[in-house]
Write an enzyme that holds these catalytic residues in place. Structure first.
Site, mmCIF file in Angstrom:
data_model
loop_
_atom_site.group_PDB
_atom_site.id
_atom_site.type_symbol
_atom_site.label_atom_id
_atom_site.label_comp_id
_atom_site.label_asym_id
_atom_site.label_seq_id
_atom_site.Cartn_x
_atom_site.Cartn_y
_atom_site.Cartn_z
ATOM 1 N N HIS A 62 5.717 15.075 6.879
ATOM 2 C CA HIS A 62 6.166 13.662 6.865
ATOM 3 C C HIS A 62 6.117 13.592 5.201
ATOM 4 O O HIS A 62 5.430 13.676 4.775
ATOM 5 C CB HIS A 62 4.871 12.749 7.305
ATOM 6 N N LEU A 63 7.450 13.379 4.888
ATOM 7 C CA LEU A 63 7.645 13.123 3.386
ATOM 8 C C LEU A 63 7.605 11.702 2.835
ATOM 9 O O LEU A 63 7.415 11.231 1.715
ATOM 10 C CB LEU A 63 9.146 13.684 3.169
ATOM 11 N N ARG A 64 7.430 10.778 3.953
ATOM 12 C CA ARG A 64 7.321 9.229 3.844
ATOM 13 C C ARG A 64 8.451 8.345 3.069
ATOM 14 O O ARG A 64 8.203 7.539 2.388
ATOM 15 C CB ARG A 64 6.094 9.015 3.066
ATOM 16 N N ASN A 94 9.701 9.124 11.120
ATOM 17 C CA ASN A 94 8.887 7.940 11.058
ATOM 18 C C ASN A 94 8.667 7.300 9.655
ATOM 19 O O ASN A 94 7.535 7.070 9.087
ATOM 20 C CB ASN A 94 7.468 8.059 11.700
ATOM 21 N N ASP A 151 8.321 11.755 17.461
ATOM 22 C CA ASP A 151 7.125 11.894 16.826
ATOM 23 C C ASP A 151 5.918 11.403 17.254
ATOM 24 O O ASP A 151 5.737 11.442 18.282
ATOM 25 C CB ASP A 151 7.419 11.416 15.233
ATOM 26 N N HIS A 178 5.899 15.350 20.395
ATOM 27 C CA HIS A 178 4.303 15.131 19.979
ATOM 28 C C HIS A 178 3.770 14.368 21.202
ATOM 29 O O HIS A 178 4.022 13.628 21.743
ATOM 30 C CB HIS A 178 4.541 13.973 18.960
ATOM 31 N N HIS A 231 2.155 20.739 17.185
ATOM 32 C CA HIS A 231 0.753 20.695 16.776
ATOM 33 C C HIS A 231 -0.212 20.653 18.014
ATOM 34 O O HIS A 231 -0.972 19.900 18.367
ATOM 35 C CB HIS A 231 0.353 19.660 16.076
ATOM 36 N N ASP A 304 1.956 19.678 9.781
ATOM 37 C CA ASP A 304 1.886 18.291 9.932
ATOM 38 C C ASP A 304 1.587 17.474 8.735
ATOM 39 O O ASP A 304 0.506 16.678 8.716
ATOM 40 C CB ASP A 304 0.873 18.075 11.157
ATOM 41 N N HIS A 308 -1.551 9.973 2.903
ATOM 42 C CA HIS A 308 -1.929 8.757 2.938
ATOM 43 C C HIS A 308 -2.853 8.526 1.784
ATOM 44 O O HIS A 308 -3.396 9.460 1.155
ATOM 45 C CB HIS A 308 -2.910 8.403 4.224
#
Length: 426
Positions: A62-64, A94, A151, A178, A231, A304, A308
């Protein structure tokens, strides 16, 4: 530009190479692999006592970026990837906006042009990841998407999931699931069991994972389509996938280092850096994951990587689930699996490079002559993971303070060194 890598232990499962040799890089490509290369070169890397392997590829990060760049962005995320030996990462959809349109894919690919790892966008199965309307897979593929997934919000409608798998199969593209039924989880934050009871917090029932894993496999078997399960964390899902593979179902799966090392007992510390989705499970689940790696049930290892901010992770009970993992994935897996005598170095490279490239249908995963020089050089070396080793914007790692046995020394992308642990200041 010529770089000569001398006296390394070449480990390339794709080409069945496992020997001490030299490797010559010329103009960004692998030019030659043999003993005692005598050609001229511009730079030499003495890899004696080190392993030389195809660069790692992470099928699940997740590179955001776009939209959540206070947590991570494409540049910082790929900096972390390079430090962990990765030359390619596949980013989940996402983001804000969701990766469900050509414009967002173009933004990601444009921003990643000068990054320290290749970035492979994974587009959402449904528009906005809402589970209501399927995306145009072919158009998104042509724009640059390599796979499709909703996801953390798996497609609830089984008929829509079946249609997605059939369309993806016709295009020879992977669907990544997922497997967590959000209605079963119903607000749970850690594994449902003794630890959640002790802490007095709502648990995430393992049936949420096992039921969707079984559904996806039933669809794949019934329609002769492919599915990749993300995962995997439960003994139930490991068994379901193992049995399906024995029947010839076209299923692949991944797990992550935290599921092979930790259990939900870590949550008794009330440290939110041990919270992720799916959650850490019991010792029985951890042992099942290890056995699944040993017997070939698992095809690959993913991180994964889910950054945050410290503020978001400050309150154990209110924090979002997710941990970072790019800098530590290889080291943790090498320590647990290779030093733990579960698998060989060659098999670890297969799990972290060869097989992810194969599943994603992207270049890489081998040291074939003529291919891009995407290479990782690593060593059996003890080191302790601290915040100063973190290249990500976020620090939410459960591995902080741990000592590992394997260390990435160099990462090379398209013939250029993107990470050099042997150079002071790196």
């Amino acid at each position: 530009m010529k770089i000569l890598i001398k006296n390394g232990h070449i480990t390339d499962p794709a080409n069945n190479i496992d020997k001490i040799a030299d490797l010559l890089i010329e103009n960004g490509k692998i030019a030659e692999i043999k003993e005692n290369i005598s050609q001229s070169y511009d730079e030499v890397i003495d890899a004696e006592g080190m392993f030389v392997a195809p660069g790692f590829i992470d099928p699940h990060v997740h590179l955001r970026d776009p939209g959540l760049t206070h947590k991570e962005d494409i540049i910082t995320g790929t900096n972390a990837a390079a430090a962990g030996g990765f030359t390619g990462v596949a980013c989940m959809p996402n983001t804000k906006p969701v990766i469900d349109n050509e414009e967002t894919i173009k933004y990601i690919l444009d921003k990643a042009k000068d990054a320290k790892a290749k970035v492979y966008p994974i587009a959402s199965i449904t528009k906005g990841m809402k589970g209501e309307e399927m995306n145009d897979f072919e158009a998104l593929y042509k724009a640059g998407a390599v796979a499709f997934s909703d996801d953390g919000r798996p497609v609830e409608n089984a008929a829509m999931q079946q249609k997605a798998m059939e369309v993806a199969e016709s295009l020879n593209l992977p669907i990544i699931s997922h497997c967590e039924d959000l209605k079963i989880i119903n607000g749970g934050i850690i594994n449902k069991g003794e630890v959640s009871q002790k802490l007095g917090v709502k648990g995430m029932d393992r049936t949420s994972e096992d039921s969707i894993t079984a559904r996806e496999i039933a669809i794949a078997e019934g329609t002769n389509t492919s599915i990749h399960i993300a995962h995997v964390s439960t003994w139930g899902s490991v068994g379901i996938i193992r049995d399906a593979k024995a029947r010839g179902v076209k299923v692949t799966c991944e797990t992550a280092p935290h599921y092979m090392i930790f259990t939900d007992n870590e949550l008794l510390k009330e440290n939110a850096n041990f919270r992720m989705s799916p959650p850490l499970r019991t010792e029985k689940d951890r042992q099942a994951v290890i056995k699944g790696i040993a017997d070939g049930t698992f095809d690959m290892i993913a991180t994964d990587h889910a950054p945050h901010s410290p503020e978001e992770k400050a309150d154990f009970r209110k924090a979002p689930n997710g941990i970072i993992g790019l800098e530590t994935s290889f080291a943790a897996a090498y320590t647990a699996l290779v030093k733990g005598k579960i698998i060989s170095v060659n098999r670890l490279v297969e799990l972290m490079s060869t097989n992810p490239a194969k599943m994603l249908r992207v270049k890489g995963g081998s040291l074939s002559v003529g291919e891009n020089a995407d290479i990782v050089i690593f060593k059996d070396e003890k080191w302790t993971f601290t915040e100063k080793e973190i290249h990500s914007k976020s620090k939410n790692s459960p591995f902080l303070g741990m000592t590992f046995d394997g260390k990435v020394k160099y990462t090379i992308l398209n013939g250029k060194i993107t990470y050099n642990d042997c150079e002071k200041g790196e």
